[in-house]
Scaffold this motif. Structure first.
Motif, PDB file in Angstrom:
ATOM      1  N   SER A  85      45.491  35.536  73.954  1.00 40.87           N
ATOM      2  CA  SER A  85      45.744  36.960  73.265  1.00 40.87           C
ATOM      3  C   SER A  85      46.971  36.795  72.530  1.00 40.87           C
ATOM      4  O   SER A  85      47.560  37.449  71.702  1.00 40.87           O
ATOM      5  CB  SER A  85      46.199  37.930  74.381  1.00 40.87           C
ATOM      6  OG  SER A  85      45.370  37.866  75.373  1.00 40.87           O
ATOM      7  N   TRP A  86      47.771  35.323  72.475  1.00 42.11           N
ATOM      8  CA  TRP A  86      49.043  35.309  71.645  1.00 42.11           C
ATOM      9  C   TRP A  86      48.788  35.720  70.427  1.00 42.11           C
ATOM     10  O   TRP A  86      49.798  36.307  69.651  1.00 42.11           O
ATOM     11  CB  TRP A  86      49.483  34.052  71.910  1.00 42.11           C
ATOM     12  CG  TRP A  86      51.136  33.710  71.489  1.00 42.11           C
ATOM     13  CD1 TRP A  86      51.241  33.198  70.687  1.00 42.11           C
ATOM     14  CD2 TRP A  86      52.067  34.251  72.300  1.00 42.11           C
ATOM     15  NE1 TRP A  86      52.851  33.226  70.405  1.00 42.11           N
ATOM     16  CE2 TRP A  86      53.387  33.936  71.546  1.00 42.11           C
ATOM     17  CE3 TRP A  86      52.385  34.917  73.490  1.00 42.11           C
ATOM     18  CZ2 TRP A  86      54.550  34.131  71.962  1.00 42.11           C
ATOM     19  CZ3 TRP A  86      53.528  35.163  73.961  1.00 42.11           C
ATOM     20  CH2 TRP A  86      54.706  34.806  73.256  1.00 42.11           C
ATOM     21  N   PHE A  91      48.716  42.030  71.982  1.00 42.46           N
ATOM     22  CA  PHE A  91      49.507  41.432  72.944  1.00 42.46           C
ATOM     23  C   PHE A  91      50.876  41.980  72.674  1.00 42.46           C
ATOM     24  O   PHE A  91      51.589  42.089  73.689  1.00 42.46           O
ATOM     25  CB  PHE A  91      49.267  39.930  73.173  1.00 42.46           C
ATOM     26  CG  PHE A  91      50.160  39.229  74.011  1.00 42.46           C
ATOM     27  CD1 PHE A  91      49.868  39.312  75.293  1.00 42.46           C
ATOM     28  CD2 PHE A  91      51.442  38.843  73.597  1.00 42.46           C
ATOM     29  CE1 PHE A  91      50.510  38.645  76.268  1.00 42.46           C
ATOM     30  CE2 PHE A  91      52.311  38.378  74.787  1.00 42.46           C
ATOM     31  CZ  PHE A  91      52.131  38.152  75.755  1.00 42.46           C
ATOM     32  N   HIS A  92      51.511  41.675  71.671  1.00 43.18           N
ATOM     33  CA  HIS A  92      52.748  41.680  71.209  1.00 43.18           C
ATOM     34  C   HIS A  92      53.271  43.072  71.330  1.00 43.18           C
ATOM     35  O   HIS A  92      54.500  43.341  71.655  1.00 43.18           O
ATOM     36  CB  HIS A  92      53.161  41.010  70.064  1.00 43.18           C
ATOM     37  CG  HIS A  92      52.985  39.763  70.023  1.00 43.18           C
ATOM     38  ND1 HIS A  92      53.702  38.648  70.722  1.00 43.18           N
ATOM     39  CD2 HIS A  92      51.749  38.824  69.449  1.00 43.18           C
ATOM     40  CE1 HIS A  92      53.010  37.356  70.742  1.00 43.18           C
ATOM     41  NE2 HIS A  92      51.956  37.641  69.884  1.00 43.18           N
ATOM     42  N   GLN A  93      52.192  44.141  70.519  1.00 45.42           N
ATOM     43  CA  GLN A  93      52.920  45.679  70.540  1.00 45.42           C
ATOM     44  C   GLN A  93      52.770  45.962  71.987  1.00 45.42           C
ATOM     45  O   GLN A  93      53.706  47.192  72.345  1.00 45.42           O
ATOM     46  CB  GLN A  93      51.800  46.304  69.642  1.00 45.42           C
ATOM     47  CG  GLN A  93      50.414  46.386  69.996  1.00 45.42           C
ATOM     48  CD  GLN A  93      49.707  46.975  68.810  1.00 45.42           C
ATOM     49  OE1 GLN A  93      49.736  46.591  67.881  1.00 45.42           O
ATOM     50  NE2 GLN A  93      48.590  47.644  69.517  1.00 45.42           N
ATOM     51  N   SER A  98      58.143  41.543  73.317  1.00 41.58           N
ATOM     52  CA  SER A  98      57.743  40.358  72.240  1.00 41.58           C
ATOM     53  C   SER A  98      57.567  41.090  70.848  1.00 41.58           C
ATOM     54  O   SER A  98      57.606  42.226  70.735  1.00 41.58           O
ATOM     55  CB  SER A  98      56.213  39.934  72.580  1.00 41.58           C
ATOM     56  OG  SER A  98      56.016  38.774  71.977  1.00 41.58           O
ATOM     57  N   THR A  99      57.620  40.019  69.876  1.00 45.01           N
ATOM     58  CA  THR A  99      57.492  40.551  68.567  1.00 45.01           C
ATOM     59  C   THR A  99      56.340  39.578  67.927  1.00 45.01           C
ATOM     60  O   THR A  99      55.911  38.737  68.545  1.00 45.01           O
ATOM     61  CB  THR A  99      58.713  40.447  67.539  1.00 45.01           C
ATOM     62  OG1 THR A  99      58.938  38.768  67.747  1.00 45.01           O
ATOM     63  CG2 THR A  99      59.869  41.432  68.178  1.00 45.01           C
ATOM     64  N   ALA A 100      55.733  39.881  66.797  1.00 46.03           N
ATOM     65  CA  ALA A 100      54.564  39.589  66.299  1.00 46.03           C
ATOM     66  C   ALA A 100      54.741  38.163  65.961  1.00 46.03           C
ATOM     67  O   ALA A 100      53.805  37.381  65.802  1.00 46.03           O
ATOM     68  CB  ALA A 100      54.196  40.255  65.072  1.00 46.03           C
ATOM     69  N   GLY A 422      51.594  35.936  66.162  1.00 51.36           N
ATOM     70  CA  GLY A 422      51.778  34.577  67.317  1.00 51.36           C
ATOM     71  C   GLY A 422      51.969  33.356  66.679  1.00 51.36           C
ATOM     72  O   GLY A 422      51.713  32.422  67.236  1.00 51.36           O
ATOM     73  N   VAL A 423      52.718  33.500  65.595  1.00 60.41           N
ATOM     74  CA  VAL A 423      52.735  32.180  64.657  1.00 60.41           C
ATOM     75  C   VAL A 423      54.415  32.264  64.223  1.00 60.41           C
ATOM     76  O   VAL A 423      54.961  33.459  64.419  1.00 60.41           O
ATOM     77  CB  VAL A 423      52.039  32.143  63.526  1.00 60.41           C
ATOM     78  CG1 VAL A 423      50.586  31.789  63.829  1.00 60.41           C
ATOM     79  CG2 VAL A 423      52.185  33.221  62.462  1.00 60.41           C
ATOM     80  N   ASP A 424      55.086  31.323  63.572  1.00 62.88           N
ATOM     81  CA  ASP A 424      56.239  31.114  63.114  1.00 62.88           C
ATOM     82  C   ASP A 424      56.142  31.414  61.549  1.00 62.88           C
ATOM     83  O   ASP A 424      55.571  30.640  61.017  1.00 62.88           O
ATOM     84  CB  ASP A 424      57.096  29.881  63.302  1.00 62.88           C
ATOM     85  CG  ASP A 424      57.489  29.591  64.844  1.00 62.88           C
ATOM     86  OD1 ASP A 424      56.618  29.683  65.680  1.00 62.88           O
ATOM     87  OD2 ASP A 424      58.841  29.618  64.943  1.00 62.88           O
ATOM     88  N   LYS A 425      56.576  32.436  61.031  1.00 62.37           N
ATOM     89  CA  LYS A 425      56.338  32.949  59.686  1.00 62.37           C
ATOM     90  C   LYS A 425      57.414  33.697  59.003  1.00 62.37           C
ATOM     91  O   LYS A 425      58.164  34.396  59.568  1.00 62.37           O
ATOM     92  CB  LYS A 425      55.228  33.638  59.881  1.00 62.37           C
ATOM     93  CG  LYS A 425      54.550  34.307  58.400  1.00 62.37           C
ATOM     94  CD  LYS A 425      53.327  35.260  58.773  1.00 62.37           C
ATOM     95  CE  LYS A 425      52.932  35.924  57.328  1.00 62.37           C
ATOM     96  NZ  LYS A 425      51.800  36.610  57.792  1.00 62.37           N
TER      97      LYS A 425
END
Length: 584
Positions: A85-86, A91-93, A98-100, A422-425
């Motif tokens: 779900s990551w 999932f994050h909301q 957690s944040t996007a 769910g990524v580094d961006k």
């Protein structure tokens, strides 16, 4: 999702390594927000009392991927479920902390058992707010105890504003709905009635939800294409839309807000009362002047929307490709004058379906509200394609489709942007005036801006934004919007916990790609909600000539900086030292 109770507080405290309340900043001592190891941090009994006052809404939350790490037993989910779900925004909301994008939490707890997992990237406590009074009680507690305050709705944020270590967080995820519909709206305390339809909704109402409910009444609203974006964050940042070129930005539609101030007062702000706050929250940024709890905005009769969609491919980074790009973009002012908006995607060198093959791609999604005929957009493009086919025969491959949707909501269901969590961006952006599109220096700057990663040019401004007449005469929207036609955005990702790669990406986005447009249009700025997280001279970039007034309002309504967030109004008065927040 497992939200641990207050009984885990002693265990939680052992997970934090904290500096003293007296932090060293450039050789000087200054006052910092309290942290759990300080004597001034609220006691267990104080937190318990707050929880009782909030009817059990105070959460002591595990890191979002804790099930993947043996040091955090007790999650209701398995690591496999979390990992699957990551990459979804849902999932994050739906997680309180957690944040996007991972880097906004400093990669603190990823769904990777081999990676470290720590609570240091997240708030200590979360209040699952359901009413303005819940927000008030939380703000009062943070102010009275010098506790860092954080505000999160969905966690869709590029500027590192919705998560903070050692903080008490107000989570507005469920402050939604409660829709009140108005055939005309009289702002509280005003003698005049605004003669348009309007809707009052919870400030955390999601784009997808408000579109759906208004569609049942054959109405729509100026809003975006991100289903998980909430009204509060959207409006306080300005808010562009497929129809903002006609009606103005989201902030320009606001008739009234209910909000909780840093003093813990629940107030109504409109053109007749609390007018400075009313001006400031429409474009001045969220998590700064207080917390919006309800918003009333103009609604619009639903009408058909024509969509023209194409994908042109050419040789990668070829003269043909760049000539076509320049030609197409030079047509944008003409298209805008005909009430067309667009979302275009430029990738000068991407992998094609066949291994080892590369192409240059120019994708366009063009929208026209209330088209005169089903082929109106196609007809506008016909002479452009005739020019391309005659000038560059057999040198391009193009696919086109044309659709007329019955309304904006039906178009939204097809084109909603709900991928990429769910990524580094990081992203970089700039607002571009129409005249720059034919400037000789534009093509060179565009090449640098797109780089290897490509980018997007959103034609979401136009006459509606330039000539907008917000209630009360004006709002705090970046003045650069009133002259811009294009919101240009680029982005890159990197592997989590790879600091070397992160440094390269951030340098490229900031110092090369975005800098190309900063140099080309230095008097312009950037869209607050989609910009580089550490934008240099953010005051000018995000607010231009509005910043001084915003800062003065901030000092009046929040003299003790109960609210603080990264690159927000007044944030230059504080600095993050490690995980502590200290006054400069």
């Amino acid at each position: 999702m497992h939200f641990a109770g207050l009984c885990l507080l002693p265990l939680l405290w052992t997970l934090f390594h904290i500096s003293s309340i007296l932090c060293s900043v450039q050789g000087h001592h200054t006052i910092c927000k309290a942290t759990p190891n300080d004597a001034s941090w609220p006691s267990i009994s104080q937190w318990t009392s707050l929880n009782q006052t909030l009817s059990g809404r105070l959460l002591n939350v595990l890191p979002p991927a804790s099930a993947c790490h043996t040091s955090y037993p007790g999650s209701n989910y398995t690591c496999a479920v979390i990992a699957a779900s990551w990459t979804t925004f849902t999932f994050h909301q739906d997680n309180p902390v957690s944040t996007a994008w991972n880097n906004m939490n400093n990669d603190s707890c990823l769904p990777d058992p081999s990676a470290p997992c720590s609570g240091l990237g997240y708030p200590v406590y979360v209040v699952n707010a359901s009413s303005a009074n819940d927000v008030k009680l939380t703000v009062d507690f943070a102010r009275e105890n010098n506790v860092r305050l954080n505000v999160k709705a969905s966690g869709h944020d590029y500027l590192k504003r919705t998560s903070a270590p050692y903080s008490l967080s107000i989570w507005t995820r469920y402050m939604v709905g409660g829709y009140e519909y108005h055939d005309g709206f009289q702002p509280e305390g005003c003698n005049t009635t605004i003669n348009t339809t309007a809707v009052t909704a919870g400030a955390a109402s999601y784009v997808s939800d408000i579109y759906y409910n208004l569609n049942l009444r054959n109405q729509t609203v100026v809003d975006g294409l991100g289903p998980e974006v909430t009204m509060g964050g959207y409006l306080t940042g300005g808010g562009h839309s497929p129809i903002s070129n006609i009606y103005g930005l989201g902030a320009d539609q606001v008739y009234e807000v209910e909000m909780v101030t840093p003093a813990g007062e629940i107030v109504t702000a409109n053109e007749c009362q609390n007018t400075d706050l009313f001006w400031a929250v429409r474009g001045g940024g969220g998590g700064t002047f207080g917390v919006l709890t309800k918003v009333t905005v103009r609604t619009i009769l639903s009408t058909p929307v024509a969509i023209y969609n194409f994908n042109l491919q050419a040789e990668p980074n070829s003269t043909v490709y760049w000539d076509i790009v320049a030609y197409f973009l030079a047509q944008f002012p003409t298209l805008s004058a005909a009430n067309v908006s667009s979302y275009t995607y430029l990738y000068p060198n991407i992998s094609a379906a066949e291994p080892g093959d590369h192409v240059a791609s120019f994708k366009g999604i063009f929208a026209l509200l209330e088209p005169a005929s089903p082929t109106a957009l196609e007809d506008m493009w016909a002479p452009f394609w005739a020019h391309i086919n005659e000038t560059y025969p057999n040198q391009t491959v193009t696919q086109t489709t044309s659709t007329v949707f019955p309304n904006l909501y039906s178009m939204f269901l097809v084109y909603a942007d709900d991928i990429g969590a769910g990524v580094d961006k990081v992203v970089g952006s700039r607002l571009l005036p129409p005249e720059i599109l034919t400037d000789d220096a534009f093509s060179d700057a565009l090449m640098k801006f797109l780089g290897d990663s490509g980018g997007r040019l959103y034609m979401v401004s136009g006459k509606g934004v330039w000539d907008a007449k917000p209630r009360g005469g004006s709002d705090a929207v970046n003045p650069a919007w009133r002259k811009a036609l294009i919101h240009a955005v680029t982005s890159q990702t990197w592997a989590p916990l790879n600091e070397a790669q992160q440094a390269i990406v951030e340098y490229d986005i900031d110092k090369v790609q975005t800098e190309a447009f900063r140099q080309l249009v230095p008097a312009s700025g950037a869209y607050l909600n989609e910009a580089y997280w550490n934008e240099p001279n953010f005051q000018q970039a995000f607010w231009g000539s509005n910043y001084e007034r915003l800062l003065q309002i901030k000092k009046v309504v929040d003299p003790h900086d109960v609210f603080w967030c990264h690159v927000c109004v007044g944030s230059e008065g504080w600095v993050e030292v490690g995980h502590s927040l200290c006054r400069v």
